[in-house]
Motif scaffolding. Structure first.
Motif, short mmCIF file in Angstrom:
data_model
loop_
_atom_site.label_atom_id
_atom_site.label_comp_id
_atom_site.label_asym_id
_atom_site.label_seq_id
_atom_site.Cartn_x
_atom_site.Cartn_y
_atom_site.Cartn_z
N HIS A 2 8.50 -2.95 6.51
CA HIS A 2 9.24 -3.67 5.49
C HIS A 2 10.44 -2.83 5.01
O HIS A 2 11.56 -3.32 4.92
N GLU B 240 14.75 -3.28 5.33
CA GLU B 240 15.73 -3.12 4.25
C GLU B 240 16.79 -2.09 4.64
O GLU B 240 17.98 -2.29 4.43
N ASP C 98 9.10 -8.94 6.84
CA ASP C 98 9.25 -8.68 5.41
C ASP C 98 7.86 -8.77 4.81
O ASP C 98 7.21 -9.81 4.89
N PRO D 219 6.74 -8.05 1.37
CA PRO D 219 6.94 -7.61 -0.02
C PRO D 219 5.62 -7.25 -0.69
O PRO D 219 5.58 -6.36 -1.54
N GLU D 220 4.56 -7.91 -0.27
CA GLU D 220 3.27 -7.61 -0.87
C GLU D 220 2.83 -6.20 -0.52
O GLU D 220 2.35 -5.45 -1.37
N ALA E 167 4.76 -3.83 0.14
CA ALA E 167 5.62 -2.92 -0.60
C ALA E 167 5.09 -2.70 -2.00
O ALA E 167 5.05 -1.58 -2.51
N ARG E 168 4.65 -3.78 -2.63
CA ARG E 168 4.10 -3.66 -3.98
C ARG E 168 2.79 -2.88 -3.97
O ARG E 168 2.57 -2.00 -4.80
#
Length: 885
Positions: A614, A618, A721, A723-724, A726-727
């Motif tokens: 992820h 970016e 991607d 995002p989860e 990443a969190r």
RNA sequence: AGGCGCGUAGCUCAGGGGGAGAGCACUUGCUUGACGCGCAAGGGGUCAGGAGUUCAAAUCUCCUCGCGCCUACCA
């Protein structure tokens, strides 16, 4: 294993040599001229053949190379033509100096012989800087190497000269120009550098012809009085108006000087009476033309007084003459006064001699029409100047431009293609050397002795290097260039002139963008100069730290619109980064014995892998965007942060258990993903640090394309991607960091294994339990327990992360007081934050006017802080009560 | 004289209306199976000063101070 071959630290020398040779033999940087690929072309600022690489070149080359390599990765057909500039005056000076050492002058040799000598010198030493360009890793196409005096470029020069002459844009005339008595040539206005010197302002008495007294003029150059042909006063000046029409008598020579009226004269300055010397002052020359004054030349091209100066001064040097004149005037009681006076004086930019304004026959380019077109090209947006504020400087110069003196009285350069017929005095300007006079058929033709300003040929560089005036394939494909990268100090010398010539002859701007980069200064922000002794030699940097470390330093410091303060320490610092990359690769390669069979990004699993994937997505777009916008430092910083603090600090540590573990499926997956991430990092870094990346690349198992410079930029990967992830990763990192913090701040020896209790529930609990092994490993714990009903024992270190309460039992490990102090510190931080947020939320103006998202965000923040605070306070109370037991 | 730019952590600098950031330096601890050119955790800032616009200014506007540069003129 591959790692065995890798030394513990990166050793640049051999690596650089190897790949320079490889790229060269491979012709990696020769464009394919593939019609399907978009052209990308950079115009190299050609360095002087007399020059050696300095910091400015190093920065300039690094940035251009990044752009070229990046655009190759983007699939462009890239052309970067290398070349040098013949540097007329500078080169001639160098060779003349060498001759002087043999006790000879160029006149002794004669023109032809001398030019042969210069060519010899050029062959021997002129290529030095080319090797240095190569060492910087510049991906130029050496098969297209050009030189401003080579055959093709000389043809272009002639063509341009003749066309401009035919169009009335080149003319010959007698004007006052800047003359260097040392270099013995005319110079353009740009080639004069002004600097302040202390001198005197002398007040001289000139008797009036009618015997009614005298007038007093003020001058900084008394010796020029001998060339005076008038005295001017301001017609508005009550004091002197009556003098207009009268005559003064020039001391020594008794020349009759008319007193004229002209508003140019400043009543306030000096005495208000201005002596006029049309032959030796540019302003006086103009006045002389307006008033039809005589021009009397009293200083010759060597800086000596002429016969016109009168017997007693003839032959004196201008400085000697000044002294003598002052003495004589004093004797005659004509020196009314002298005051100390600082004023700026023009010096030759090549040899620093004081410039002599000098009237002579020279060739000029009529710049008005050309400048207008060059200006329009920018104001209409055909060429963009970046950073944009330089546009204004560009306009201002073009708006106030004066005609360009292009003839030089030296031998090394493009000889002016103009001949005079000795029989009929016809002036012939021609592309080919004429053998007979077209007017009288006479065969006694004499070519103009002068050569052209070197910048005249440099101005043609963007199209002459591509083969113009032929309509070559290169010209078709690569004109106009995509970008010109340069420092502002040659904005006028070169950029503006290329614009003028490009627009005029090609009907198209020479480049789409002009990127103006920083000047490299020393640590104190001073310009580097040999005389100050503050020069950092880029070649020394290359030897000591390697090209990549040096390049990365320049890149990281190259923020738009600000000068670079350079010091060796910084290069040393960034060498650590290169070494870090090297070691990360060394570690990775240990585990990568073979390439993944087929990498399927849609099947990436595992928190660490999803997270780094992820992040990589970016990073890819951030770096590309930065480079597309000439934000070199952003690209460098982004990669630095990512490689060091994401990839090395976390990712590699997180996957170690998998790499060393027994689960072969997990191990393979981890290796595959590691391989993928490492190789993309190498690609992304390659434009900035080509050598180390290429070297590591070549050691990756199973690569198809050996030449990293040809490997395309990694595509955006669909479905990557996360995002989860990443969190989640952020949460995990916070938990680990919190425990490390407790350990570190309470000075608990790393050998002591601690327990971790976490009061939490639901998804967070499940998540933490799932990654228990990672937490244990990275936080140095012996065990972990998570649950809703955790009941911590007395004497715990504690922290709150995302609402989860972390407890580390410390009984017997550390005294409670230290932990209480630590908690107090945390709490006061929270108080401070809460105070700021609270003020906002109490403000009705904020609640009424701020956007909804901002308000929700602030409310959430306040909630989070409050919760954390409450939990820590509760813990603090417990600790206190234990302490009292 | 005109123009441009810059004052943010000890240093070098990013950022450019809603939680002060990085690198280096500094402090403390560390033979953690790639790296001491390393690892971990820290300390440190009225974002030059003042006024204004705004609910909100390091960020926008104006002024002041300091620094740098460019162009032109300089008898």
């Amino acid at each position: 294993m591959a790692q065995r071959d890798l030394p513990k630290g990166y050793e640049p020398m051999e690596v650089e040599k190897k790949w320079l040779k490889f790229w060269n033999e491979n012709q990696s940087f020769t464009p394919a001229l593939d019609p399907d690929r978009e052209p990308y072309c950079i115009v190299i600022p050609p360095p002087n053949i007399t020059g050696t690489l300095h910091m400015g070149h190093a920065l300039n080359l690094t940035l251009q190379d990044i752009l070229c390599r990046f655009h190759r990765q983007q699939g462009c057909d890239v052309l970067w033509v290398p070349g040098t500039d013949h540097a007329g005056i500078a080169t001639q000076n160098v060779v003349e100096k060498a001759l002087a050492a043999e006790g000879r002058t160029r006149q002794d040799l004669g023109r032809e012989e001398f030019i042969k000598r210069v060519w010899q010198w050029k062959e021997e030493y002129g290529g030095k800087i080319l090797n240095q360009i190569s060492r910087m890793g510049a991906s130029v196409d050496w098969t297209r190497l050009r030189f401003t005096l080579d055959e093709g470029l000389s043809r272009a020069v002639r063509e341009v000269f003749v066309q401009l002459y035919e169009q009335g844009l080149i003319y010959q005339g007698d004007y006052i120009i800047n003359w260097c008595i040392r270099c013995h040539t005319a110079l353009s206005d740009l080639e004069v550098e002004y600097s302040e010197i202390s001198g005197g302002l002398y007040h001289l008495r000139y008797p009036l012809e009618d015997g009614s007294g005298h007038l007093v003029v003020a001058t900084t150059r008394p010796e020029t009085m001998l060339g005076d042909t008038a005295v001017a006063v301001n017609p508005e000046d009550e004091r002197y108006r009556y003098l207009i029409g009268k005559f003064a008598l020039l001391p020594f020579l008794n020349r009759r000087l008319p007193v004229i009226g002209d508003e140019y004269v400043d009543k306030e300055f000096g005495t208000g009476c201005l002596k006029i010397t049309p032959a030796h002052d540019p302003n006086d020359f103009e006045l002389g033309r307006v008033h039809g004054l005589e021009i009397v030349q009293v200083i010759d091209d060597q800086g000596r007084m002429t016969a016109e100066a009168g017997e007693q001064f003839q032959g004196l040097d201008r400085q000697e003459c000044r002294t003598k004149i002052l003495n004589e005037l004093k004797k005659l009681d004509l020196l009314e006064g002298a005051e100390d006076y600082r004023h700026s004086v023009g010096h030759c930019y090549r040899c620093s001699s004081v410039i002599e304004p000098y009237v002579s026959r020279q060739w000029f380019v009529k710049t008005g029409p050309l400048a207008q077109k060059a200006r329009d090209a920018v104001s209409r947006g055909h060429t963009r100047i970046l950073p944009e504020h330089w546009t204004r400087t560009y306009y201002e110069w073009l708006d106030n431009i004066r005609d360009w003196c292009i003839s030089r009285q030296i031998w090394w350069g493009h000889r002016i293609p103009a001949w005079t017929c000795l029989d009929c005095c016809e002036l012939i300007v021609s592309r080919e050397d004429p053998s007979t006079c077209p007017k009288c058929q006479g065969s006694q033709l004499e070519q103009d002795q002068d050569v052209l300003d070197t910048w005249f040929s440099s101005a043609l560089w963007p199209f002459s290097t591509l083969g113009w005036p032929e309509r070559t394939r290169d010209l078709e494909k690569f004109y106009p260039a995509s970008v010109l990268v340069t420092a502002f100090d040659i904005l006028f010398f070169w950029v503006a002139r290329m614009m003028m010539m490009g627009v005029h002859f090609m009907d198209q701007v020479p480049f789409r963008h002009v990127y103006i980069h920083a000047l490299v200064r020393d640590v104190q922000g001073q310009k580097m100069s040999k005389s100050k002794g503050n020069v950092i030699d880029p070649l020394v940097m290359l030897d000591k730290y390697g090209t990549d470390a040096f390049r990365f330093t320049l890149t990281a410091l190259a923020s738009m619109g600000r000068d670079i303060k350079m010091s060796e320490d910084r290069v040393e610092g960034y060498r650590h980064f290169i070494n870090k990359i090297w070691n990360a690769a060394r570690f990775s390669l240990m585990h990568l014995e073979q390439a993944p069979e087929k990498f399927d990004s849609s099947r990436v699993e595992g928190l660490a892998h999803k997270w780094i994937m992820h992040r990589m997505e970016e990073i890819k777009s951030q770096v590309a965007e930065a480079l597309e916008n000439y934000r070199f430092n952003d690209a460098a910083q982004t990669m630095y942060q990512f490689v060091w603090h994401s990839f090395c600090d976390w990712y590699l540590e997180l996957i170690k258990p998998e790499l060393y573990g027994d689960d072969s499926r997990l191990r393979e997956k981890a290796r595959d993903n590691l391989y993928q991430m490492l190789s993309e990092i190498l690609i992304l870094l390659h434009p900035m640090i080509p050598f180390v990346t290429q070297e590591i690349w070549s050691r990756l198992p199973g690569i198809n394309e050996q030449d990293l410079s040809r490997v395309p930029y990694p595509q955006k990967r669909p479905g990557c991607d996360f995002p989860e992830a990443a969190r989640d990763m952020e949460f995990l990192q916070q938990v680990i960091t919190a425990v490390r913090g407790i350990r570190s701040e309470l000075n608990i020896a790393p050998g002591i294994r601690l327990e971790l209790l976490i009061r939490t529930e639901g998804r967070d609990r499940a998540f933490l339990e799932k990654h228990q092994d990672l937490i244990l490993g990275l936080a140095g714990l012996s065990g972990m327990q998570a649950g809703e009903d955790i009941d911590p024992p007395g004497g715990c270190g504690a922290a709150v992360v995302k609402g989860c309460e972390l407890f580390v039992p410390l009984r017997g490990v550390v005294d409670i007081q230290s932990e209480l102090a630590r908690l107090q510190k945390e709490l006061s931080k929270l108080d401070k934050d809460l105070n700021i947020v609270g003020k906002k939320l109490d403000n009705p103006g904020f609640l009424n006017n701020a956007p909804r998202e901002v308000i929700t965000k602030e409310q959430a923040k306040a909630g989070r802080i409050r919760e954390e605070k409450e939990k820590l306070e509760a813990l603090q109370k417990r600790l206190e009560s234990i302490e009292q037991d």
